[in-house]
Design a protein around this motif. Structure first.
Motif, mmCIF file in Angstrom:
data_model
loop_
_atom_site.group_PDB
_atom_site.id
_atom_site.type_symbol
_atom_site.label_atom_id
_atom_site.label_comp_id
_atom_site.label_asym_id
_atom_site.label_seq_id
_atom_site.Cartn_x
_atom_site.Cartn_y
_atom_site.Cartn_z
ATOM 1 N N PHE A 12 0.830 -1.199 0.000
ATOM 2 C CA PHE A 12 0.000 0.000 0.000
ATOM 3 C C PHE A 12 0.867 1.252 0.000
ATOM 4 C CE2 PHE A 12 -2.734 -3.301 1.557
ATOM 5 C CZ PHE A 12 -3.943 -3.022 0.935
ATOM 6 N N GLY A 13 0.556 2.174 -0.916
ATOM 7 C CA GLY A 13 1.289 3.433 -1.011
ATOM 8 C C GLY A 13 0.537 4.562 -0.327
ATOM 9 N N PRO A 14 1.220 5.658 -0.029
ATOM 10 C CA PRO A 14 0.573 6.795 0.644
ATOM 11 C C PRO A 14 -0.544 7.417 -0.189
ATOM 12 C CG PRO A 14 2.840 7.336 0.033
ATOM 13 C CD PRO A 14 2.629 5.890 -0.280
#
Length: 72
Positions: A12-14
């Motif tokens: 998961f990315g920001p």
């Protein structure tokens, strides 16, 4: 035995992006040309998504997941 389809979101990315992979539980020999991943025992949360992708099943499941996340 029982074969289970798995969809796993990870990385998961920001910005809300993530990686996704599909698979099945497999306890036999590796199959040439396929990648094999082994995950350590842990606590998982599982959501069922029955239906066709064209019927927005995946999107509806993500909405359920996000509602749970905001409720806690």
């Amino acid at each position: 035995g029982h074969m289970c389809d798995l969809g796993l979101c990870f990385g998961f990315g920001p910005d809300g992006s993530n990686d996704y992979m599909c698979g099945i539980e497999w306890d036999k020999e590796d199959v040439p040309g396929f990648d094999s991943f082994h995950y350590p025992p842990t606590t998982w949360i599982m959501f069922e998504a029955d239906g066709k992708i064209t019927e927005n099943v995946l999107a509806n499941t993500w909405q359920r997941i996000n509602k749970i996340g905001r409720a806690s």
